[in-house]
Design a protein around this motif. Structure first.
Motif, PDB file in Angstrom:
ATOM      1  N   HIS A 278      -9.037   3.795  -5.117  1.00  0.00           N
ATOM      2  CA  HIS A 278      -8.984   2.519  -5.827  1.00  0.00           C
ATOM      3  C   HIS A 278      -7.805   1.688  -5.328  1.00  0.00           C
ATOM      4  O   HIS A 278      -7.961   0.528  -4.927  1.00  0.00           O
ATOM      5  CB  HIS A 278      -8.857   2.785  -7.332  1.00  0.00           C
ATOM      6  CG  HIS A 278      -9.049   1.569  -8.181  1.00  0.00           C
ATOM      7  ND1 HIS A 278      -9.673   1.616  -9.401  1.00  0.00           N
ATOM      8  CD2 HIS A 278      -8.687   0.276  -8.006  1.00  0.00           C
ATOM      9  CE1 HIS A 278      -9.693   0.408  -9.939  1.00  0.00           C
ATOM     10  NE2 HIS A 278      -9.088  -0.421  -9.105  1.00  0.00           N
ATOM     11  N   LEU A 279      -6.613   2.281  -5.335  1.00  0.00           N
ATOM     12  CA  LEU A 279      -5.425   1.561  -4.871  1.00  0.00           C
ATOM     13  C   LEU A 279      -5.554   1.184  -3.400  1.00  0.00           C
ATOM     14  O   LEU A 279      -5.185   0.078  -2.989  1.00  0.00           O
ATOM     15  CB  LEU A 279      -4.183   2.430  -5.064  1.00  0.00           C
ATOM     16  CG  LEU A 279      -3.453   2.364  -6.401  1.00  0.00           C
ATOM     17  CD1 LEU A 279      -2.197   3.222  -6.345  1.00  0.00           C
ATOM     18  CD2 LEU A 279      -3.095   0.935  -6.773  1.00  0.00           C
ATOM     19  N   ALA A 280      -6.056   2.112  -2.597  1.00  0.00           N
ATOM     20  CA  ALA A 280      -6.156   1.877  -1.163  1.00  0.00           C
ATOM     21  C   ALA A 280      -7.149   0.752  -0.846  1.00  0.00           C
ATOM     22  O   ALA A 280      -6.880  -0.102   0.013  1.00  0.00           O
ATOM     23  CB  ALA A 280      -6.564   3.159  -0.452  1.00  0.00           C
ATOM     24  N   ARG A 281      -8.283   0.734  -1.528  1.00  0.00           N
ATOM     25  CA  ARG A 281      -9.277  -0.305  -1.258  1.00  0.00           C
ATOM     26  C   ARG A 281      -8.789  -1.667  -1.750  1.00  0.00           C
ATOM     27  O   ARG A 281      -9.096  -2.703  -1.138  1.00  0.00           O
ATOM     28  CB  ARG A 281     -10.609   0.055  -1.909  1.00  0.00           C
ATOM     29  CG  ARG A 281     -11.291   1.291  -1.323  1.00  0.00           C
ATOM     30  CD  ARG A 281     -11.559   1.139   0.167  1.00  0.00           C
ATOM     31  NE  ARG A 281     -12.199   2.326   0.722  1.00  0.00           N
ATOM     32  CZ  ARG A 281     -13.505   2.449   0.938  1.00  0.00           C
ATOM     33  NH1 ARG A 281     -14.318   1.450   0.664  1.00  0.00           N
ATOM     34  NH2 ARG A 281     -13.989   3.566   1.446  1.00  0.00           N
ATOM     35  N   ASP A 282      -8.045  -1.689  -2.852  1.00  0.00           N
ATOM     36  CA  ASP A 282      -7.459  -2.944  -3.306  1.00  0.00           C
ATOM     37  C   ASP A 282      -6.474  -3.467  -2.254  1.00  0.00           C
ATOM     38  O   ASP A 282      -6.456  -4.660  -1.931  1.00  0.00           O
ATOM     39  CB  ASP A 282      -6.745  -2.735  -4.643  1.00  0.00           C
ATOM     40  CG  ASP A 282      -6.025  -3.992  -5.125  1.00  0.00           C
ATOM     41  OD1 ASP A 282      -6.714  -4.960  -5.486  1.00  0.00           O
ATOM     42  OD2 ASP A 282      -4.773  -3.999  -5.122  1.00  0.00           O
TER      43      ASP A 282
ATOM     44  N   GLY B 298       0.720  -4.422  13.217  1.00  0.00           N
ATOM     45  CA  GLY B 298      -0.245  -3.425  12.758  1.00  0.00           C
ATOM     46  C   GLY B 298       0.286  -2.589  11.605  1.00  0.00           C
ATOM     47  O   GLY B 298       1.492  -2.367  11.481  1.00  0.00           O
ATOM     48  N   THR B 299      -0.621  -2.142  10.736  1.00  0.00           N
ATOM     49  CA  THR B 299      -0.270  -1.348   9.566  1.00  0.00           C
ATOM     50  C   THR B 299      -1.307  -0.256   9.399  1.00  0.00           C
ATOM     51  O   THR B 299      -2.493  -0.474   9.650  1.00  0.00           O
ATOM     52  CB  THR B 299      -0.253  -2.207   8.282  1.00  0.00           C
ATOM     53  OG1 THR B 299       0.534  -3.370   8.495  1.00  0.00           O
ATOM     54  CG2 THR B 299       0.308  -1.426   7.111  1.00  0.00           C
ATOM     55  N   LEU B 300      -0.862   0.919   8.933  1.00  0.00           N
ATOM     56  CA  LEU B 300      -1.787   2.044   8.737  1.00  0.00           C
ATOM     57  C   LEU B 300      -1.540   2.687   7.380  1.00  0.00           C
ATOM     58  O   LEU B 300      -0.430   3.121   7.079  1.00  0.00           O
ATOM     59  CB  LEU B 300      -1.602   3.086   9.834  1.00  0.00           C
ATOM     60  CG  LEU B 300      -2.495   4.330   9.760  1.00  0.00           C
ATOM     61  CD1 LEU B 300      -3.963   3.954   9.945  1.00  0.00           C
ATOM     62  CD2 LEU B 300      -2.081   5.362  10.804  1.00  0.00           C
TER      63      LEU B 300
ATOM     64  N   VAL C 254      -5.142  -1.138   8.991  1.00  0.00           N
ATOM     65  CA  VAL C 254      -6.207  -0.133   9.023  1.00  0.00           C
ATOM     66  C   VAL C 254      -6.031   0.836   7.859  1.00  0.00           C
ATOM     67  O   VAL C 254      -4.916   1.304   7.603  1.00  0.00           O
ATOM     68  CB  VAL C 254      -6.191   0.662  10.348  1.00  0.00           C
ATOM     69  CG1 VAL C 254      -7.290   1.730  10.355  1.00  0.00           C
ATOM     70  CG2 VAL C 254      -6.348  -0.269  11.544  1.00  0.00           C
ATOM     71  N   LEU C 255      -7.116   1.109   7.161  1.00  0.00           N
ATOM     72  CA  LEU C 255      -7.137   2.129   6.114  1.00  0.00           C
ATOM     73  C   LEU C 255      -7.992   3.290   6.598  1.00  0.00           C
ATOM     74  O   LEU C 255      -9.171   3.106   6.936  1.00  0.00           O
ATOM     75  CB  LEU C 255      -7.720   1.571   4.810  1.00  0.00           C
ATOM     76  CG  LEU C 255      -8.132   2.602   3.750  1.00  0.00           C
ATOM     77  CD1 LEU C 255      -6.927   3.420   3.282  1.00  0.00           C
ATOM     78  CD2 LEU C 255      -8.814   1.920   2.562  1.00  0.00           C
TER      79      LEU C 255
END
Length: 231
Positions: free
Chosen positions: A56-60, A121-123, A90-91
């Motif tokens: 939930h947190l990651a998709r938000d 970039g972010t991961l 990127v998630l």
């Protein structure tokens, strides 16, 4: 003794932040996510048990960051185009279970981690276990995983589970008796997904039988006739 009940499939919950229940069990993780884009080296691992709320947190976050979402455990995902991901957010969801998908090997993950922090970039990686426990056969990847900053979501508490239950009932236009909430909180597993599954069962039973959702119905449906009399 803990009690178990069979869980039905249910629709995925909304990933909007306003639908995320905040409590001391997830405050540290929320603060870490909200520190983006000031993550160290542009990387973060978000860890928690199934149903704790990490997806939930990651998709938000992914919506806010316009991130490319990779479901690491999904065997239907296509191979990643690494050059196209340079400079992107990127998630990697379920990164600890990437072997189930088969498309995110050690070398690819190693490059993704190295790309984080380069050209903006972010991961963000999610998993049930900490990165130090993730399987890998490449020594350089092992060192990268061990060095990842980690945010942890603890097991959901009553604040989180009650909020999940209330939202799930409201989404189904169901209004249970107030006594149902403390009754369920004493008995359901400590998982948001299983709380939603309990609501699905009660909704189905109440609709089929033309009954209100009460403690009596909850006892009959979830734990067998007679359990409704217990405290």
């Amino acid at each position: 003794m803990s009690r178990q009940f069979r869980l039905p499939l249910h629709s995925p919950p909304s990933f909007a932040r306003e639908h995320f229940a905040v409590s001391p069990t997830n405050a540290q993780a929320i603060a870490a996510i909200d520190a983006w884009p000031r993550w160290g080296d542009g990387r973060l691992a978000l860890i928690g048990a199934a149903g704790a709320g990490k997806t939930h947190l990651a998709r938000d976050w992914a919506l806010k960051a316009d991130a490319v979402v990779v479901e690491a455990a999904n065997p239907l995902e296509k191979p990643l185009d690494l050059p196209a991901l340079r400079g992107r957010a990127v998630l990697i969801d379920d990164a600890d279970r990437r072997a189930q998908g088969g498309h995110l090997d050690d070398e690819t993950l190693f490059h993704l981690i190295n790309m984080a922090g380069v050209d903006g970039g972010t991961l963000l990686l999610t998993g049930r276990a900490a990165p130090v426990a993730w399987d890998c056969a490449v020594a350089d990847l092992r060192s990268r995983l061990n060095a990842l900053p980690v945010a942890v979501i603890d097991e959901p508490d009553d604040i989180v589970l009650e909020a999940v239950l209330r939202r799930a009932f409201a989404q189904r236009a169901m209004t249970p008796a107030e006594e149902v909430y403390p009754y369920l909180l004493r008995r359901i597993p400590r998982s948001s997904l299983e709380a939603i599954a309990a609501v699905d069962l009660l909704d189905e039973a109440a609709s089929a039988q033309g009954r209100a959702i009460t403690r009596v119905l909850a006892g009959e449906v979830l734990w067998g006739e007679g359990d409704e009399a217990e405290d």
